[in-house]
Motif scaffolding. Structure first.
Motif, short mmCIF file in Angstrom:
data_model
loop_
_atom_site.label_atom_id
_atom_site.label_comp_id
_atom_site.label_asym_id
_atom_site.label_seq_id
_atom_site.Cartn_x
_atom_site.Cartn_y
_atom_site.Cartn_z
N UNK A 187 -133.11 -2.19 100.43
CA UNK A 187 -131.83 -1.69 99.65
C UNK A 187 -131.16 -3.02 99.53
N UNK A 188 -130.31 -3.36 98.18
CA UNK A 188 -129.38 -4.36 97.93
C UNK A 188 -130.29 -5.54 97.20
N UNK A 189 -131.28 -4.51 96.49
CA UNK A 189 -132.67 -5.87 95.95
C UNK A 189 -131.82 -7.59 95.77
N UNK A 190 -130.99 -7.49 95.05
CA UNK A 190 -130.42 -8.84 94.56
C UNK A 190 -130.01 -9.65 95.54
N UNK A 191 -129.24 -9.22 97.18
CA UNK A 191 -128.96 -9.85 98.47
C UNK A 191 -129.82 -9.83 98.77
N UNK A 192 -131.37 -8.97 99.56
CA UNK A 192 -131.83 -9.34 99.89
C UNK A 192 -133.47 -9.51 99.73
N UNK A 193 -133.40 -10.19 98.82
CA UNK A 193 -134.76 -10.52 98.21
C UNK A 193 -134.73 -12.14 97.73
N UNK A 194 -135.65 -12.97 97.59
CA UNK A 194 -135.29 -14.67 97.47
C UNK A 194 -137.17 -14.60 96.30
N UNK A 195 -136.43 -15.17 95.28
CA UNK A 195 -137.87 -14.96 94.33
C UNK A 195 -138.58 -16.72 94.65
N UNK A 196 -140.46 -16.63 94.81
CA UNK A 196 -140.60 -17.88 95.15
C UNK A 196 -140.97 -18.08 93.59
N UNK A 197 -141.15 -19.75 94.23
CA UNK A 197 -141.79 -19.73 92.62
C UNK A 197 -143.11 -20.48 93.26
N UNK A 198 -143.67 -20.69 91.84
CA UNK A 198 -145.49 -20.65 91.97
C UNK A 198 -145.69 -21.42 92.97
N UNK A 199 -145.44 -23.05 93.02
CA UNK A 199 -145.81 -24.14 93.99
C UNK A 199 -145.71 -23.14 95.56
N UNK A 200 -144.76 -22.24 95.72
CA UNK A 200 -145.11 -21.89 96.85
C UNK A 200 -145.63 -20.69 97.38
N UNK A 201 -146.84 -20.41 97.66
CA UNK A 201 -148.32 -19.78 97.92
C UNK A 201 -147.57 -18.67 99.11
N UNK A 202 -147.60 -17.21 98.64
CA UNK A 202 -147.67 -16.47 99.79
C UNK A 202 -148.00 -16.23 101.07
N UNK A 203 -148.49 -17.58 101.72
CA UNK A 203 -149.48 -17.84 102.76
C UNK A 203 -148.49 -18.50 103.23
N UNK A 204 -147.20 -19.26 102.58
CA UNK A 204 -145.84 -19.88 103.27
C UNK A 204 -144.95 -19.09 103.47
N UNK A 205 -144.28 -18.86 101.55
CA UNK A 205 -143.55 -17.93 101.34
C UNK A 205 -143.13 -16.33 102.31
N UNK A 435 -156.09 -13.83 95.92
CA UNK A 435 -157.31 -14.71 96.90
C UNK A 435 -156.31 -15.48 97.45
N UNK A 436 -156.80 -16.30 98.31
CA UNK A 436 -156.48 -17.08 99.38
C UNK A 436 -156.28 -18.62 98.64
N UNK A 437 -154.98 -18.77 98.62
CA UNK A 437 -154.14 -20.30 97.48
C UNK A 437 -155.20 -21.37 98.39
N UNK A 438 -155.53 -22.18 96.74
CA UNK A 438 -155.93 -23.15 97.31
C UNK A 438 -155.12 -24.56 98.35
N UNK A 439 -155.68 -25.13 99.27
CA UNK A 439 -155.11 -25.94 99.95
C UNK A 439 -154.07 -25.69 101.39
#
Length: 448
Positions: A187-205, A435-439
């Protein structure tokens, strides 16, 4: 739903009848029969079915209900220490079949008609608290105090006013279906979601959803300054990250307190930390006495990151078991008496309600500032924390000990509960995970 002992205590103290709590408005609307789910597609999800009983089930995929909604295809989730409170049924207003999980990352797969800030395919992390972005508290970036997203009257009666809703954490905080699943409605998606840049893999985001902002908030809100000596109760993920952020704030000493393998884990992962394993203290020796020996007069700041569910002494164990209190005051009392005169004590750990034997005299007479940190207003800290993760200044993956599949998430709860297999934090994949992000410095995929 039968109320648990904690609910019965609230009912007695507040003088209100909560026997009809099942009739509260369910703003998550997860019932397919009510036309709120996509009956053409199913998904796997982790659901609660009673005390000690969580299961991976096959259920209907959620669908967009409001123009400001999006559907997120989950690519990473996790189990939080506070989820174990749900397993133990100490959080009010849980219902059988509730989908759990308040920390997740994923990709936007469907957009509501009013959502212009996001696009299909965007990688996103959620805010664990659901906020509207429009009320007076949200406009002050105090999003966890949102006035629109939690319909639970029990919450308002118990605390004096309502706080915001929380994903996957019972109808006490709104009844929103959570993200320990393959899909989740935001709900209220624009408020409650943070866009992740390519430099931040899921494992960190992933950890921007809760534990990074929560830990950072504890240090900022309590006030840790250059040269402070800091004690941290609990060395789970929050306590470990609080310790890290305390050093970053300039603390001269950080003492982490726990009673299991996590003290050794902390020594390996956080340079400069000192640890205190209370189970190894001589008989009759208290944590407070040990702290005062190490830091004469007491520490400047204490932060309680363990929680009120875990009693140490027999009196509190009995009182919790029979519903005579909802939380034990033991760790808060230790924190108060371990802190120097006119020092500060922050409570970031989850506490549900009433406690007995609270040392109010020490608090008042010695001028201790007791600070209820509250649930972290995630959006307030996202810009600076995302920048720290993106630059590599902080790497939250140091707390991750397991990488698992969603099929194993119920087992993950039980391992987490018993503090077995060296588990501190798990990264949990779904069928949509990349797949697992490199590094990335975390364990390989395994099974429990």
């Amino acid at each position: 739903m039968a109320l648990n002992a904690a609910s019965n205590l609230a009912e007695k103290v507040l003088g209100r009848d909560y026997s009809n709590v099942d009739t509260i408005t369910d703003v998550s609307k997860p019932d397919a029969a009510a036309g709120t789910a996509d009956t053409t597609e199913t998904m796997k999800a982790l659901a609660w079915f009673g005390k000690g009983d969580v299961r991976v089930i096959e259920t209907h995929k959620p669908k967009i209900l409001e123009p400001t909604d999006v559907i997120v295809k989950v690519t990473g989730t996790t189990v939080c220490g506070s989820d174990i409170h749900l397993l133990h049924n100490v959080i009010l207003q849980l219902k059988a079949g509730d989908i759990l999980g308040h920390e997740f990352v994923g990709r936007v797969s469907e957009l509501g008609s009013a959502v212009t800030e996001l696009s299909i395919g965007d990688r996103v992390a959620n805010s664990f608290v659901v906020s509207c972005g429009e009320c007076r508290f949200c406009k002050q970036k105090l999003t966890t105090a949102c006035e629109k997203t939690n319909p639970s009257n029990v919450h308002g009666d118990l605390y004096g006013s309502k706080m915001g809703g929380i994903f996957g954490y019972s109808h006490f905080v709104g009844g929103y279906a959570g993200g320990q699943a393959e899909y989740v409605r935001i709900p209220y998606a624009a408020q409650n979601l943070l866009k992740l840049p390519d430099e931040v893999p899921d494992e960190k985001g992933l950890y921007l959803a809760d534990i990074l902002p929560t830990s950072y908030h504890a240090v900022q809100d309590t006030g840790v300054y250059a040269g402070d000596a800091v004690a941290v109760w609990g060395l789970g993920p929050i306590g470990l990250l609080v310790s890290m952020f305390a050093f970053k704030a300039g603390a001269s000493r950080v003492i982490g307190i726990d009673g299991n393998f996590r003290t050794e884990f902390a020594l390996k992962k956080i340079p400069g930390i000192e640890v205190l394993d209370f189970t190894k203290l001589p008989r009759g020796r208290t944590v407070t006495a040990e702290i005062h020996d190490r830091v004469p007069g007491g520490v400047d700041v204490s932060i309680e990151a363990a929680g009120g569910e875990y009693a140490k002494g027999w009196a509190h164990k009995i009182e919790l078991a029979v519903g005579a209190e909802q939380d034990t005051s033991e760790l808060v009392n230790e924190a108060i008496t371990s802190t120097r005169k006119f020092g500060r004590v922050g409570i970031i750990a989850d506490y549900v309600g009433f406690t007995n034997h609270f040392n109010i005299g020490s608090l008042m007479e010695r001028g201790i500032r007791l600070i209820g940190n509250g649930q972290s207003p995630v959006q307030k800290y996202w810009p600076e924390l995302l920048a720290m993760v993106k630059s590599g200044e902080i790497d939250p993956t140091f707390i991750v000990t397991h990488r698992l599949k969603l099929d194993d998430i119920a087992k993950c709860y039980y391992v987490h509960e018993k503090k077995e297999q060296g588990m501190v934090k798990a990264y949990i994949e779904t069928r949509f995970s990349a797949p697992r992000a490199p590094g990335i410095d975390m364990p390989e995929l395994s099974r429990l």
